[in-house]
Design a protein around this motif. Structure first.
Motif, short mmCIF file in Angstrom:
data_model
loop_
_atom_site.label_atom_id
_atom_site.label_comp_id
_atom_site.label_asym_id
_atom_site.label_seq_id
_atom_site.Cartn_x
_atom_site.Cartn_y
_atom_site.Cartn_z
N ASN A 176 -24.00 22.60 32.14
CA ASN A 176 -24.70 23.85 31.83
C ASN A 176 -24.63 24.16 30.34
O ASN A 176 -24.91 25.27 29.92
CB ASN A 176 -24.14 25.01 32.64
N GLY A 177 -24.21 23.19 29.56
CA GLY A 177 -24.23 23.38 28.12
C GLY A 177 -23.02 24.11 27.59
O GLY A 177 -22.83 24.23 26.40
N GLN A 178 -22.14 24.62 28.46
CA GLN A 178 -21.01 25.39 27.96
C GLN A 178 -19.90 24.44 27.56
O GLN A 178 -19.43 23.63 28.35
CB GLN A 178 -20.52 26.33 29.04
N THR A 231 -14.82 15.97 23.89
CA THR A 231 -13.77 15.37 23.08
C THR A 231 -12.65 14.94 24.00
O THR A 231 -12.13 15.74 24.77
CB THR A 231 -13.25 16.39 22.05
N MET A 286 -19.20 20.23 23.48
CA MET A 286 -18.44 19.51 22.46
C MET A 286 -16.96 19.53 22.81
O MET A 286 -16.26 18.55 22.66
CB MET A 286 -18.67 20.22 21.13
N LEU A 287 -16.52 20.67 23.35
CA LEU A 287 -15.11 20.83 23.67
C LEU A 287 -14.70 19.86 24.75
O LEU A 287 -13.70 19.16 24.65
CB LEU A 287 -14.90 22.27 24.14
N GLN A 288 -15.51 19.81 25.83
CA GLN A 288 -15.11 18.96 26.95
C GLN A 288 -15.32 17.49 26.63
O GLN A 288 -14.61 16.64 27.14
CB GLN A 288 -15.90 19.33 28.18
#
Ligand code: HEM
Lengths: 473, 279
Positions: free
Chosen positions: A335-337, A344, A340-342
């Motif tokens: 869902n785009g949330q 990595t 980048m965080l996930q």
């Protein structure tokens, strides 16, 4: 007037202009607005080159206009540099002018006037009739001291009590911290080296020679790369109920006897250099055999991104091959949330190939043959005895290698800035003045920051106590 | 969602809803008793909500700050908590209670409509700096929310005067000071949040700052509140103008909290160039 005097006058006027409240606000608003533009307009550095080119092709006029205005790389545009310069010039001018005033405010002698006449004229001064005025002032001193105030009593019957007298320095600490952050950012910008490398278990990396995934970004000053070499001993992705939990690797650095363990969020730090692990995946060995001989094979680092398709060639057998895990890895951040965080630290272990690898043998015209290879298995590549085998699987990891200086300035800037804010806005300076004057005590209060409301009960008690000591308690 | 958590969250929602309704009714009818009911139900809801968060933490093995639902739940809890942590808290509840409860209900309710499952924490989230970052983010966002709720109360009362239920709100001066205090609180905690996030980014991505949209958005919101504080301490902005600014600035926070992910996907969506599939 001599020319030099004229210049001095102009200069003073310019500095006075830099200090104006309106310019201070305009410079902060300008920077805020420009950063806001960086959110609204797609930024070149944040987009894949192909995506940027596609956007450029779809809206050529608009993109060209934005480019001409520097808005597609706004964080490095001349206008942002100008706004930053204006911001810091204004900050410096204001801080410079305020230093003496602020230092004076930390002194107990400084504050509301203690002369009865001046005090009586001051707005908000209260007059409390008492029988023994000097005694009443002494009582006030006792109460204020017990409440954490420092007392300054230049003569009997006149006192100034100050709480948090150092708080005004918070202004200098907070606004000065911006200077440290700027110094840190400039140092980092000048000294930063960064490189990405994809390295398999058993393989080595050297900052002088790579292997690099893309060309490294050298620093603007100093040596072209840090002195760094290491070997990847093993890569360890860890999963729990099908979801990724950890990702680590053991690295043996040149000149060191024991390996170091790196994890996502826990880079190996060697002086100003850090080595971060950012992802991992399987690297099967593919070997081909033809009626005329067998190749020694290639270790193929399988891609994890996009559709996960990896292309490679085995020239000895004249093969071009495309592979992907038979079981597609779960797509991250659907869902785009927090994409980048996930992403990595996203990793696939050998279990990703448990169902095998889908293989396409490619020819100029398209796909020649398709099949699935499991570890240890093989498949035919043509009708005349050619075969492709996958005898072994090991892992690879992607690393980011960063060398930069200036981080310490940022840390100090952060700490100083927050401390300054707490001092100036939470523990702000509070001042109470009590002066005996003709059968009464004059009481006055002052506070910077969120007003004296927090002290209102103390002030009410003080008034009662000055009027009559029995009231206390 | 673990069973215990599900039960506790359900009761929390009920209590928050009762608290909201009785706070509004108290203001409308001027009944002290209803206001008291509003406070106590909110406080009980806060306790159960804390229990729900603890239950989830115990089962998942990590603080409830890893998924959108967890962030919504912890965020709603922080808002109610901050409403009670105010100095002279009962007085504040009178002014901001209904607004804070409405916000908590919306955020928690919205969270429960999404995916409430949990799994192990992703490797990228395993950092003490995440906890520092998120803890201060909640404090900051809750602080700004209470500030804007109080600002709304201020504006309402300033416009209509001491009539009806508005007469029951604290005096304007108190409301104004409360708005400023919560703005200051949010501003300081937001500064810590940004600093902690930046230190975390250095360990995770190798750079303190990369102008990532989420970072930029938070910075813009923080700078905007900095402008607001400037207007107060250097231009002496108070009352109506200050309250309007505090009320509107929350929009930036809301986008930072809920929206950046959506905005970013939207832009990435437009610019993704798909490669033709070959399999
Ligand atoms: C051009 C740059 C800046 C200048 C010249 C400047 C100047 C000032 C001045 C003169 C004050 C009043 C101090 C007093 O009366 O005690 C002040 C206060 C304040 N400013 Fe700034 N400022 C600048 C940038 C910023 C920024 C970027 C922020 C944060 C976003 C900020 C946040 C504050 C805060 C929170 C206060 C109140 C606390 C204090 O006085 O230290 N300022 N500033």
């Amino acid at each position: 007037m001599r020319a030099i005097d004229l210049v001095a006058v102009e200069w003073r006027e310019f500095v006075a202009f830099l200090r104006t409240r309106a310019l201070v606000l305009v410079s902060i608003l300008l920077l805020t607005g420009l950063y806001g533009i960086g959110l609204a307009v797609p930024q070149r550095v944040r987009l894949a080159p192909s995506a940027y080119a596609a956007w450029r092709a779809s809206r050529p006029r608009l993109v060209r206009a934005l480019e001409a205005a520097g808005l597609t790389d706004v964080f490095r545009s001349p206008i942002v540099y100008f706004a930053t310069g204006l911001f810091f010039a204004s900050l410096l001018a204001v801080i410079w002018e305020r230093i003496p005033r602020i230092v004076r405010r930390t002194r107990l002698e400084h504050g509301i006037p203690l002369e009865p006449a001046a005090l009586a004229r001051r707005k908000g001064t209260r007059r409390i009739p008492v029988a023994e005025e000097e005694e009443a002032v002494r009582r006030a001193a006792g109460l204020l001291e017990a409440s954490g105030y420092r007392i300054y009593e230049p003569r009997p019957g006149a006192l100034r009590a100050v709480r948090f007298r150092w708080a005004p320095l918070g202004f200098l600490a907070f606004h000065g911290a911006f200077g440290l952050l700027l110094a840190g950012a400039i140092t980092i910008d000048l000294t930063r080296y960064s490189a990405w490398a994809t390295i398999g278990e058993g393989e080595a990396f050297d900052a002088a020679s790579g292997p690099f995934r893309n060309p490294p970004k050298p620093p603007k000053t100093g040596a072209a790369h840090p002195e760094l070499a290491f070997q990847v001993l093993d890569v360890r992705p860890e999963r729990e109920s099908g979801m990724q939990k950890r990702l680590g690797a053991d690295l043996l650095f040149a000149g060191e006897a024991t390996p170091r363990h790196v994890e996502v969020n826990q880079p190996a730090v060697l002086g100003s250099t850090s080595v971060l692990i950012t992802g991992a995946g399987p690297a099967p060995l593919f070997a081909c055999g033809a009626p005329g001989g067998a190749s020694s094979g290639v270790w193929v680092k399988m891609k994890l991104d996009r559709d996960g398709v990896t292309h490679f060639a085995l020239p000895e057998c004249g093969l071009r091959v495309a592979v992907r895990p038979a079981e597609q890895p779960q797509r991250l951040g659907k869902n785009g949330q927090g994409v980048m965080l996930q992403a990595t630290g996203a990793a696939l272990g050998p279990e990703a190939l448990a169902d095998g690898v889908e293989v396409l043998i490619l020819r100029a015209g398209g796909v020649e043959r398709r099949g699935v290879l499991v570890p240890g298995g093989e498949m035919a590549t043509d009708d005349v005895g050619g075969r492709l085998a996958m005898p072994e699987v090991r892992l690879y990891a992607t690393f980011e290698i960063v060398d930069e200086r200036g981080g310490a300035l940022l840390w100090v800037g952060f700490a100083l800035g927050v401390l300054g804010l707490v001092f100036r806005l939470v523990l702000f300076r509070r001042e109470v003045v009590a002066v005996a004057s003709g059968g009464a005590v004059l009481l006055a209060f002052a506070a910077e920051g969120a007003g004296l409301a927090g002290e209102s009960s103390l002030l009410a008690r003080l008034e009662l106590f000055v009027a009559s000591p029995e009231e206390e308690g | 969602m673990p069973r215990t958590e599900a039960i506790l969250v359900t009761f929390t929602l009920v209590l928050y809803a009762v608290s909201f309704s009785s706070s509004v009714a108290a203001l409308a009818m001027g009944r002290e008793r209803l206001l008291s009911l509003g406070r106590w139900t909110a406080l009980c809801g806060l306790g159960l909500h804390a229990g729900a968060l603890a239950a989830r933490w115990a089962v998942s093995g990590h603080a409830p700050v890893a998924t959108p639902y967890e962030n919504a739940s912890t965020g709603a809890w922080s808002i109610v908590l901050l409403t009670f942590l105010a100095p002279r808290r009962w007085r504040l509840f009178r002014g901001a209670g209904a607004g804070a409860m409405a916000l908590a209900l919306i955020i928690l309710g919205w969270g429960t409509t999404g995916d409430t499952s949990f799994g192990p924490m992703a490797p990228s989230l395993r950092s003490v700096w995440l906890y520092v970052h998120v803890f201060f983010a909640f404090l900051a966002y809750a602080g700004f929310s209470v500030a804007s709720g109080t600002a709304l109360g201020y504006l309402w009362k300033a416009k209509r005067g001491e009539v009806g239920l508005l007469a029951r709100l604290p005096v304007l001066e108190d409301l104004d000071l409360t708005v400023f205090r919560y703005v200051v609180f949010g501003f300081i905690t937001c500064a810590v949040m940004i600093a902690a996030g930046s230190i975390w980014a250095k360990d995770l991505w190798g750079a303190y700052w990369s102008w990532d949209p989420v970072e930029t958005w938070s910075l813009v919101a923080w700078l905007t509140y900095g402008v607001l504080i400037h207007l107060r301490v250097t231009y002496g902005w108070k009352g109506r103008r200050f309250a309007w600014f505090a009320l509107l600035a929350i929009v930036l926070v809301i986008v930072a909290y809920f929206g950046v992910g959506q905005v970013v996907t939207a832009t990435q969506h437009v610019f993704t160039v798909p490669e033709p599939p070959i399999f």
